[in-house]
Design a protein around this motif. Sequence first.
Motif, short mmCIF file in Angstrom:
data_model
loop_
_atom_site.label_atom_id
_atom_site.label_comp_id
_atom_site.label_asym_id
_atom_site.label_seq_id
_atom_site.Cartn_x
_atom_site.Cartn_y
_atom_site.Cartn_z
N TYR A 140 0.85 -1.18 0.00
CA TYR A 140 0.00 0.00 0.00
C TYR A 140 0.90 1.23 0.00
O TYR A 140 1.90 1.29 0.71
CB TYR A 140 -0.93 -0.01 1.22
N ALA A 141 0.54 2.23 -0.79
CA ALA A 141 1.39 3.41 -0.97
C ALA A 141 1.64 4.15 0.34
O ALA A 141 2.72 4.68 0.57
CB ALA A 141 0.77 4.35 -1.99
N LYS A 142 0.64 4.17 1.22
CA LYS A 142 0.77 4.91 2.48
C LYS A 142 1.23 3.98 3.60
O LYS A 142 0.46 3.15 4.07
CB LYS A 142 -0.56 5.56 2.85
N GLY A 143 2.46 4.13 4.01
CA GLY A 143 2.99 3.31 5.09
C GLY A 143 2.43 3.66 6.45
O GLY A 143 2.61 2.93 7.41
N SER A 144 1.73 4.81 6.52
CA SER A 144 1.16 5.23 7.80
C SER A 144 -0.08 4.41 8.17
O SER A 144 -0.56 4.48 9.29
CB SER A 144 0.81 6.71 7.76
N THR A 145 -0.60 3.63 7.22
CA THR A 145 -1.71 2.73 7.52
C THR A 145 -1.11 1.46 8.10
O THR A 145 -0.38 0.74 7.43
CB THR A 145 -2.52 2.40 6.25
N GLN A 146 -1.40 1.19 9.35
CA GLN A 146 -0.78 0.09 10.09
C GLN A 146 -1.05 -1.26 9.42
O GLN A 146 -2.17 -1.55 9.02
CB GLN A 146 -1.29 0.10 11.54
N GLY A 147 0.00 -2.05 9.30
CA GLY A 147 -0.09 -3.40 8.76
C GLY A 147 1.23 -4.11 9.01
O GLY A 147 2.21 -3.49 9.44
N LEU A 148 1.30 -5.37 8.72
CA LEU A 148 2.53 -6.13 8.94
C LEU A 148 3.68 -5.65 8.04
O LEU A 148 4.84 -5.81 8.40
CB LEU A 148 2.30 -7.62 8.72
N GLN A 149 3.38 -5.09 6.88
CA GLN A 149 4.40 -4.55 5.97
C GLN A 149 5.47 -5.60 5.63
O GLN A 149 6.66 -5.33 5.56
CB GLN A 149 5.09 -3.31 6.59
N LEU A 150 5.04 -6.83 5.42
CA LEU A 150 5.95 -7.97 5.26
C LEU A 150 7.04 -7.76 4.20
O LEU A 150 8.17 -8.19 4.39
CB LEU A 150 5.14 -9.23 4.95
N ALA A 151 6.72 -7.12 3.09
CA ALA A 151 7.70 -6.96 2.01
C ALA A 151 8.91 -6.14 2.45
O ALA A 151 9.97 -6.23 1.85
CB ALA A 151 7.04 -6.30 0.80
N TYR A 152 8.77 -5.36 3.53
CA TYR A 152 9.85 -4.49 3.97
C TYR A 152 10.83 -5.16 4.94
O TYR A 152 11.88 -4.61 5.22
CB TYR A 152 9.27 -3.23 4.63
N TRP A 153 10.46 -6.33 5.46
CA TRP A 153 11.35 -6.91 6.45
C TRP A 153 11.35 -8.44 6.51
O TRP A 153 12.30 -9.04 7.03
CB TRP A 153 11.01 -6.39 7.85
N ALA A 154 10.38 -9.11 5.97
CA ALA A 154 10.22 -10.55 6.23
C ALA A 154 10.74 -11.47 5.13
O ALA A 154 10.93 -12.66 5.38
CB ALA A 154 8.74 -10.87 6.49
N ALA A 155 10.98 -10.94 3.93
CA ALA A 155 11.36 -11.81 2.81
C ALA A 155 12.63 -12.62 3.11
O ALA A 155 12.73 -13.79 2.75
CB ALA A 155 11.53 -11.00 1.53
N GLU A 156 13.58 -11.98 3.79
CA GLU A 156 14.84 -12.66 4.07
C GLU A 156 14.67 -13.88 4.98
O GLU A 156 15.52 -14.76 4.99
CB GLU A 156 15.84 -11.70 4.70
N ALA A 157 13.56 -13.96 5.70
CA ALA A 157 13.34 -15.11 6.58
C ALA A 157 13.11 -16.38 5.78
O ALA A 157 13.44 -17.48 6.23
CB ALA A 157 12.15 -14.85 7.51
N GLY A 158 12.53 -16.25 4.59
CA GLY A 158 12.31 -17.41 3.73
C GLY A 158 11.41 -18.47 4.34
O GLY A 158 11.51 -19.65 4.00
N LEU A 159 10.50 -18.07 5.21
CA LEU A 159 9.61 -19.02 5.88
C LEU A 159 8.27 -19.13 5.16
O LEU A 159 7.80 -18.18 4.54
CB LEU A 159 9.36 -18.56 7.33
N ASP A 160 7.65 -20.30 5.28
CA ASP A 160 6.29 -20.47 4.78
C ASP A 160 5.33 -19.84 5.78
O ASP A 160 5.50 -20.00 7.00
CB ASP A 160 5.96 -21.95 4.62
#
Length: 195
Positions: A140-160
Amino acid sequence: MLLQTHNFDEVIETLINNAQSFSFNLKDLPDAFEYTANLNPNHKSIRSHQTFKPIFDELDAKKNSCLYWFELDDDINCKTLIDLLNTSRLSLAEKERIVPVANKNCDSNVLYVGIRRRGYTQKWKLSNISGRMIQHLGYYAKGSTQGLQLAYWAAEAGLDIKLNVVQFEEDFPNAYLEAFEKIMAYKLKPLCGKH
């Protein structure tokens, strides 16, 4: 009439048994700067991405209110993911990406529990639950809308990870939906979010 714990357990079991599940690996999340929520000609849409299109096709068919939760295979993987989120909070704040608050829950395989009111935007052919998942995935373009924001921090975990969604047939008032969310959060003990 005295309510007993088993009454709530029956409600939870019914919700869990009626959930539709969508699984993906976090490493499949594309770069958040390349992808967006809509069909902006300068960006690719997460809704048309090879991995996520089937998920969004199903979510866009859900026009009623929904209860949802993200879960991992086991407590250890979920702890790994929440530790990664907690160490990323400062950098996420600098990128103006608001994530769910930390809480005291532990020993759970559930990352987050939420609700989304019914609705559908005809212009974008987008259901409210799809819109909410776009926020959680981080597109979502507005990061101020609360959410998990997974693309910004979780990809490196490589978990299902698995997204579970229950669509309600009835149009419940907000208070009922919030009660369902609180009951589910009490039982599942998500590792982030205020409940």
